[in-house]
Motif scaffolding. Structure first.
Motif, PDB file in Angstrom:
ATOM      1  N   TYR A 174       9.872  15.814   4.167  1.00 43.09           N
ATOM      2  CA  TYR A 174       8.856  16.838   4.408  1.00 43.09           C
ATOM      3  C   TYR A 174       7.537  16.406   3.778  1.00 43.09           C
ATOM      4  N   ALA A 175       6.450  17.056   4.238  1.00 39.35           N
ATOM      5  CA  ALA A 175       5.106  16.725   3.767  1.00 39.35           C
ATOM      6  C   ALA A 175       4.915  17.179   2.312  1.00 39.35           C
ATOM      7  N   PRO A 176       4.040  16.494   1.582  1.00 38.68           N
ATOM      8  CA  PRO A 176       3.237  15.337   2.018  1.00 38.68           C
ATOM      9  C   PRO A 176       4.097  14.088   2.148  1.00 38.68           C
ATOM     10  N   PHE A 177       3.714  13.214   3.076  1.00 39.57           N
ATOM     11  CA  PHE A 177       4.465  11.998   3.334  1.00 39.57           C
ATOM     12  C   PHE A 177       3.812  10.815   2.633  1.00 39.57           C
ATOM     13  N   ASN A 178       4.549  10.243   1.693  1.00 36.20           N
ATOM     14  CA  ASN A 178       4.100   9.019   1.047  1.00 36.20           C
ATOM     15  C   ASN A 178       4.799   7.848   1.743  1.00 36.20           C
ATOM     16  N   ILE A 179       4.019   7.087   2.481  1.00 32.81           N
ATOM     17  CA  ILE A 179       4.563   5.965   3.241  1.00 32.81           C
ATOM     18  C   ILE A 179       4.297   4.686   2.445  1.00 32.81           C
ATOM     19  N   TYR A 180       5.370   4.070   1.974  1.00 34.05           N
ATOM     20  CA  TYR A 180       5.262   2.841   1.184  1.00 34.05           C
ATOM     21  C   TYR A 180       5.462   1.646   2.117  1.00 34.05           C
ATOM     22  N   ASP A 235       6.016  14.093  15.070  1.00 31.53           N
ATOM     23  CA  ASP A 235       6.892  12.919  15.069  1.00 31.53           C
ATOM     24  C   ASP A 235       6.277  11.725  15.785  1.00 31.53           C
ATOM     25  N   ASN A 236       5.547  11.972  16.891  1.00 27.22           N
ATOM     26  CA  ASN A 236       4.910  10.857  17.587  1.00 27.22           C
ATOM     27  C   ASN A 236       3.817  10.231  16.740  1.00 27.22           C
ATOM     28  N   ASP A 237       3.159  11.033  15.893  1.00 20.08           N
ATOM     29  CA  ASP A 237       2.161  10.493  14.968  1.00 20.08           C
ATOM     30  C   ASP A 237       2.820   9.540  13.972  1.00 20.08           C
ATOM     31  N   MET A 238       3.918   9.979  13.391  1.00 18.31           N
ATOM     32  CA  MET A 238       4.612   9.135  12.418  1.00 18.31           C
ATOM     33  C   MET A 238       5.125   7.861  13.087  1.00 18.31           C
ATOM     34  N   ALA A 239       5.649   7.984  14.299  1.00 18.23           N
ATOM     35  CA  ALA A 239       6.144   6.805  15.003  1.00 18.23           C
ATOM     36  C   ALA A 239       5.030   5.788  15.223  1.00 18.23           C
ATOM     37  N   ASN A 242      11.473   8.757   0.076  1.00 26.18           N
ATOM     38  CA  ASN A 242      12.603   7.951  -0.399  1.00 26.18           C
ATOM     39  C   ASN A 242      13.498   7.460   0.736  1.00 26.18           C
ATOM     40  N   HIS A 243      13.024   7.615   1.974  1.00 25.71           N
ATOM     41  CA  HIS A 243      13.831   7.222   3.124  1.00 25.71           C
ATOM     42  C   HIS A 243      13.403   5.839   3.600  1.00 25.71           C
ATOM     43  N   ARG A 244      14.312   4.871   3.488  1.00 26.63           N
ATOM     44  CA  ARG A 244      14.020   3.494   3.911  1.00 26.63           C
ATOM     45  C   ARG A 244      14.003   3.425   5.435  1.00 26.63           C
ATOM     46  N   ILE A 245      12.934   2.859   5.968  1.00 23.66           N
ATOM     47  CA  ILE A 245      12.785   2.715   7.410  1.00 23.66           C
ATOM     48  C   ILE A 245      13.334   1.356   7.830  1.00 23.66           C
ATOM     49  N   LEU A 246      14.227   1.376   8.812  1.00 26.15           N
ATOM     50  CA  LEU A 246      14.819   0.150   9.328  1.00 26.15           C
ATOM     51  C   LEU A 246      14.093  -0.273  10.610  1.00 26.15           C
ATOM     52  N   PRO A 247      14.303  -1.527  11.047  1.00 29.72           N
ATOM     53  CA  PRO A 247      13.623  -1.965  12.275  1.00 29.72           C
ATOM     54  C   PRO A 247      13.924  -1.091  13.477  1.00 29.72           C
ATOM     55  N   ILE A 298       0.839  -1.197   0.000  1.00 26.71           N
ATOM     56  CA  ILE A 298       0.000   0.000   0.000  1.00 26.71           C
ATOM     57  C   ILE A 298       0.877   1.251   0.000  1.00 26.71           C
ATOM     58  N   ILE A 299       0.265   2.337  -0.463  1.00 21.85           N
ATOM     59  CA  ILE A 299       0.881   3.664  -0.340  1.00 21.85           C
ATOM     60  C   ILE A 299      -0.048   4.497   0.536  1.00 21.85           C
ATOM     61  N   LEU A 300       0.450   4.854   1.706  1.00 25.50           N
ATOM     62  CA  LEU A 300      -0.316   5.664   2.645  1.00 25.50           C
ATOM     63  C   LEU A 300       0.167   7.101   2.546  1.00 25.50           C
ATOM     64  N   LYS A 301      -0.693   7.975   2.078  1.00 29.01           N
ATOM     65  CA  LYS A 301      -0.323   9.383   1.920  1.00 29.01           C
ATOM     66  C   LYS A 301      -0.937  10.188   3.059  1.00 29.01           C
ATOM     67  N   ILE A 302      -0.083  10.937   3.778  1.00 34.07           N
ATOM     68  CA  ILE A 302      -0.549  11.755   4.899  1.00 34.07           C
ATOM     69  C   ILE A 302      -0.025  13.172   4.713  1.00 34.07           C
TER      70      ILE A 302
END
Length: 244
Positions: free
Chosen positions: A180-186, A133-137, A155-160, A107-111
């Motif tokens: 920066y916003a908008p944030f596309n969370i893949y 930041d707490n929302d994104m976490a 384009n920032h890969r999230i690690l564990p 999914i692509i979650l856009k916020i």
């Protein structure tokens, strides 16, 4: 009679010659052996024993090498399979820590922040429509719990072990990267399961929607995710060898 005498002399000569040979007689008049004293005899015995041990060790070593060569010849295919499995496992580990490009459905979650009006809304109301930041976490954690196998923000890969902090109009990560916003969370994983988890009552994504932030979820068949740019070297953690 003459023949008997000749045979007799030959017989006697043969016996004498046999006796001389058995006595190790040297026809040049010099004995071919020497008498050893007790110390020399003991040294000779020890040297012979050492030679026997060396010969035995060489034979054992030779047999071991023959066995290894035989095993290598017989297990070439097995060794190739083990090597292939090791390469696959290393590749899986690299994907897990974000060192590889990965792809898959998800999914692509856009916020994005909600629309605010400084003239009609107070500070609390405006802040309530902004992504922090707490929302994104919390969103990232919900995706992990829902089964996301790989995640990236823009384009920032999230690690564990990725952390996120608020940096004015940007969201900063522990490795120094910023988005920066908008944030596309893949998120790569089971698309329907991920979407259902995010839209459950009580989920943080649902809370963002109630706070009037912009939220959109799109199911896609293929997401291509870049590798991390962060240094994934472990500095302080090591394997516990006490439990195997």
């Amino acid at each position: 009679m003459k023949n008997n005498k000749g045979f007799f002399f030959v017989f006697i000569a043969t016996i004498i010659l046999g006796v001389l040979i058995s006595m190790n007689f040297n026809f040049k008049g010099i004995q071919s052996y020497s008498q050893l004293n007790a110390t020399e005899y003991q040294n000779a015995v020890e040297e012979r024993a050492a030679l026997y041990r060396d010969i035995g060790n060489l034979q054992e070593d030779n047999n071991e090498k023959k066995d290894k060569i035989r095993n290598y010849a017989q297990n070439d295919k097995k060794n190739d399979k083990i090597l292939d499995d090791m390469k696959t496992q290393i590749s899986d580990y690299k994907s897990f820590i974000g060192s590889n490009n990965v792809e898959g459905p998800g999914i692509i979650l856009k916020i994005n922040d909600g629309t605010t009006n400084a003239l009609e809304e107070n500070t609390d109301e405006i802040n309530n429509k902004l992504l922090h930041d707490n929302d994104m976490a919390l969103v990232l954690n919900e995706l992990r719990v829902a089964g996301a196998e790989a995640i990236s923000v823009n384009n920032h890969r999230i690690l564990p072990w990725s952390g996120v902090i608020c940096n004015w109009a940007f969201l900063g990560f522990d490795d120094g990267g910023m988005e920066y916003a908008p944030f596309n969370i893949y998120a790569i994983g089971d698309p329907e399961k991920l979407k259902a988890a995010l839209l459950e009552d009580g989920s943080h994504v649902k809370q963002l929607m109630l706070r009037k932030l912009y939220v959109d979820i799109k199911v896609v068949d293929k997401i291509i995710m870049p590798p991390t740019t962060a240094n994934s070297n472990v500095k302080y953690m090591s394997r516990d060898e006490s439990k195997k």
